[in-house]
Design a protein around this motif. Structure first.
Motif, PDB file in Angstrom:
ATOM      1  N   ARG A 149       0.835  -1.211   0.000  1.00 17.21           N
ATOM      2  CA  ARG A 149       0.000   0.000   0.000  1.00 17.21           C
ATOM      3  C   ARG A 149       0.869   1.259   0.000  1.00 17.21           C
ATOM      4  NH1 ARG A 149      -2.871  -2.727   4.264  1.00 17.21           N
ATOM      5  NH2 ARG A 149      -2.217  -1.064   5.663  1.00 17.21           N
ATOM      6  N   ARG A 150       1.878   1.295   0.845  1.00 14.59           N
ATOM      7  CA  ARG A 150       2.764   2.475   0.899  1.00 14.59           C
ATOM      8  C   ARG A 150       3.469   2.680  -0.438  1.00 14.59           C
ATOM      9  NH1 ARG A 150       3.620   0.797   6.367  1.00 14.59           N
ATOM     10  NH2 ARG A 150       5.346  -0.516   5.732  1.00 14.59           N
ATOM     11  N   TRP A 175       1.097   4.157  -3.147  1.00 14.66           N
ATOM     12  CA  TRP A 175       0.819   5.589  -3.009  1.00 14.66           C
ATOM     13  C   TRP A 175       2.075   6.432  -3.212  1.00 14.66           C
ATOM     14  CZ3 TRP A 175      -3.826   6.760  -3.940  1.00 14.66           C
ATOM     15  CH2 TRP A 175      -4.852   5.870  -3.615  1.00 14.66           C
TER      16      TRP A 175
END
Length: 177
Positions: A12-13, A16
């Protein structure tokens, strides 16, 4: 939502972070026109564009490694087969874009023998390629054309996430939040 229903925190990091870097790459290129040719500010915008693109290229390999190691969670409720096929094709296109754009840009730069400075220095990396303006123009054309086309692909990706969240009401977007 439990962690097994979402992408791993690392994925997820990284998603983004790379989305932010893609935005910054486009901004650096689009905003270069604010500065006259040959000015230090325009050079800084161009060099930022180059290095942000190369950073994306490097992070892509980490992202692909995580993708293999950490499979994606299932979408609930499951997608119809045709939507799954469209999603897969769009993701493949995005990955090819993240790999191809930096390579085309770097090849253009090297074929033109334009400087690629190490960040925050006056040290330019030498080109390993023979100067070839005609081939550079071809690579630059494709780099520009693909970059413009990907405004649409990125837009499709964002709209699809919103469609899934607000219209279909599945967990496609929540898995990446």
């Amino acid at each position: 939502m439990e962690s097994r229903e979402r992408y791993s925190p690392g994925r997820r990091r990284l998603h983004w972070l790379m989305a932010l870097l893609v935005l910054l790459v486009y901004l650096a290129m689009e905003q270069r026109g604010l500065f006259a040719r040959g000015t230090p500010q325009r050079t800084a915008m161009m060099q930022s564009h180059f290095w942000l693109g190369l950073t994306i290229f490097a992070l892509l390999w980490w992202r692909l490694r995580l993708r293999v190691r950490d499979p994606e969670p299932a979408i609930v409720p499951p997608l119809p087969r045709w939507q799954h096929a469209v999603a897969r094709a769009t993701h493949i296109a995005l990955y090819l874009f993240l790999a191809g754009m930096p390579l085309m840009g770097l090849t253009t730069l090297w074929l033109e023998h334009r400087p690629l400075y190490l960040p925050f220095t006056d040290i330019a990396l030498p080109s390993p390629l023979a100067k070839n303006e005609d081939l550079a123009a071809t690579f630059e054309h494709w780099h520009t054309t693909v970059g413009e086309a990907f405004y649409w692909v990125i837009g499709l990706h964002v709209l699809a996430a919103l469609y899934h969240h607000f219209w279909r009401r599945d967990d496609t977007l929540r898995r990446m939040l």
